[in-house]
Write an enzyme that holds these catalytic residues in place. Structure first.
Site, short mmCIF file in Angstrom:
data_model
loop_
_atom_site.label_atom_id
_atom_site.label_comp_id
_atom_site.label_asym_id
_atom_site.label_seq_id
_atom_site.Cartn_x
_atom_site.Cartn_y
_atom_site.Cartn_z
N SER A 127 0.65 -1.12 -0.10
CA SER A 127 0.07 0.00 0.15
C SER A 127 0.88 1.31 -0.04
O SER A 127 1.75 1.64 -0.84
CB SER A 127 -0.90 -0.01 1.11
OG SER A 127 -1.97 1.19 1.08
N GLU A 149 -9.62 -4.31 -5.72
CA GLU A 149 -9.48 -3.34 -4.99
C GLU A 149 -9.27 -1.93 -5.77
O GLU A 149 -9.25 -2.14 -6.98
CB GLU A 149 -7.94 -3.28 -4.37
CG GLU A 149 -6.82 -3.62 -5.61
CD GLU A 149 -5.27 -3.63 -4.45
OE1 GLU A 149 -5.27 -2.38 -4.01
OE2 GLU A 149 -4.79 -4.77 -4.49
#
Length: 359
Positions: free
Chosen positions: A205, A300
């Site tokens: 991330s 995502e």
């Protein structure tokens, strides 16, 4: 071999492991020789290959994603952008990571310019190699403790200790503090005697963003590159146009758009989203960059930016493998105790890291 695990000939009880759709360029390092166990093989290099947009994940993966979308995502959407909410989130993520870790030892280091957590150093104390893992958390939360469980699994897969730097977080320390600490932590490992070719950088991330910032800095400074880079669901584009469109089409199970926007505002206020110093998708990659393994969940919000990064890598000759894991969510690898795809993805990471550090 007596006692060895037989190969499955049919679909597992939970619906069958779905391997990633993989693209790439160059000779990506791999090493499947960890043990004689079939699970030591690199899953993405085994049949059957994926085909078609209707491929779904295992029942366990879909069930977890559904539960996250039903219970966790609404709670994140309702979370007010306050200091109290951020402090609760920091405590929750760190506590969950501690609870899930494979090892209970605490090996904290304050010797360098950036403190951090060693994972696996007591098991692999004689190793002259290291994984430098930069944790995620939107630049505002997360810690070495929150990612201890994932780091412990990576250490076990590779036989290599992991160092997680405790870089400064926003809003207390906005950009470029996190980038500066990431660079300083890598330099400290070099000063400790780990040569660059014995270091693999990993990041998930926001940590994937910082890993790319480190590589860009090393290229600009003419310094030695690490042996390889692992990116798990990297946040590479802080412009929200594509993310918003994806979230309207189908909500990301684990990544609240409003929270990402809050993190962006706290991390780099006043910085243009197109600035590569915060959106590394806008760097011009170089074939001199180390090999990359990039893993992305198909469900995502960051998938669009990650796919564009892989396209730029292919265009500019960066050795890489891009894996799109169907029906998976943001940083699904962290759920390796529960999700078959997550275990397979971490085994792929282990194969890649061992290949980079081989010899």
């Amino acid at each position: 071999m007596s006692g060895s695990r037989p190969r499955r000939t049919g679909a597992p009880y939970d619906g069958g492991l779905r391997l990633p759709q993989a693209t790439g360029s160059g000779d990506v390092p791999a090493d499947g020789q960890r043990s004689a166990d079939v699970e030591a093989e690199r899953p993405s290099q085994r049949a059957p290959l994926l085909a078609g947009p209707g491929v779904q994940g295992t029942l366990r993966a879909r069930g977890l994603a559904g539960g996250l979308r039903m219970f966790v995502r609404p709670a994140l959407d309702r979370m007010p952008p306050t200091e109290a909410s951020l402090n609760r989130l920091r405590a929750l993520t760190s506590g969950a990571g501690r609870a899930a870790a494979l090892e209970t030892t605490a090996d904290w280091s304050s010797d360098g310019p950036v403190p951090g957590l060693w994972v696996g150093r007591k098991r692999f104390f004689d190793s002259d190699k290291v994984i430098y893992h930069v944790h995620g958390g939107g630049f505002t939360f997360g810690s070495p403790w929150s990612h201890k469980a994932l780091a412990s699994r990576m250490a076990a897969e590779t036989g290599t200790p992991v160092f997680l730097p405790d870089y400064r977080l926003a809003p207390e320390h906005p950009h470029p503090a996190a980038t500066e600490d990431t660079i300083a932590g890598f330099q400290w490992l070099l000063d400790m005697g780990f040569p660059a070719e014995n270091i693999v950088v990993a990041g998930d991330s926001a940590g994937g963003n910082l890993a790319l910032q480190l590589v860009a800095h090393l290229e600009k400074s003419g310094e030695a590159m690490p042996a390889g880079v692992v990116l798990m669901s990297p946040w590479v584009d802080l412009d929200f146009s594509d993310m918003s469109a994806r979230d309207r089409a189908k909500k990301d199970p684990f990544l609240a758009l409003g929270m990402a926007e809050m993190c962006r505002a706290q991390y780099a206020p006043g910085t243009d989203a197109d600035d590569p110093a915060i959106s590394p998708i806008n760097y011009r990659p170089s074939p001199d960059w180390p090999p990359f393994l990039i893993q992305c969940g198909g469900a995502e919000n960051f998938a669009g930016g990650i796919a564009r990064l892989a396209e730029k890598f292919a265009e500019h000759g960066v050795t890489h493998e891009f894996q799109l894991w169907p029906h998976q969510f943001h940083v699904f690898q962290a759920f390796h105790p529960l999700v078959p795809e997550a275990r397979a993805a971490v085994r792929d990471i282990g194969s890649f890291v061992r290949g980079c550090l081989r010899g």
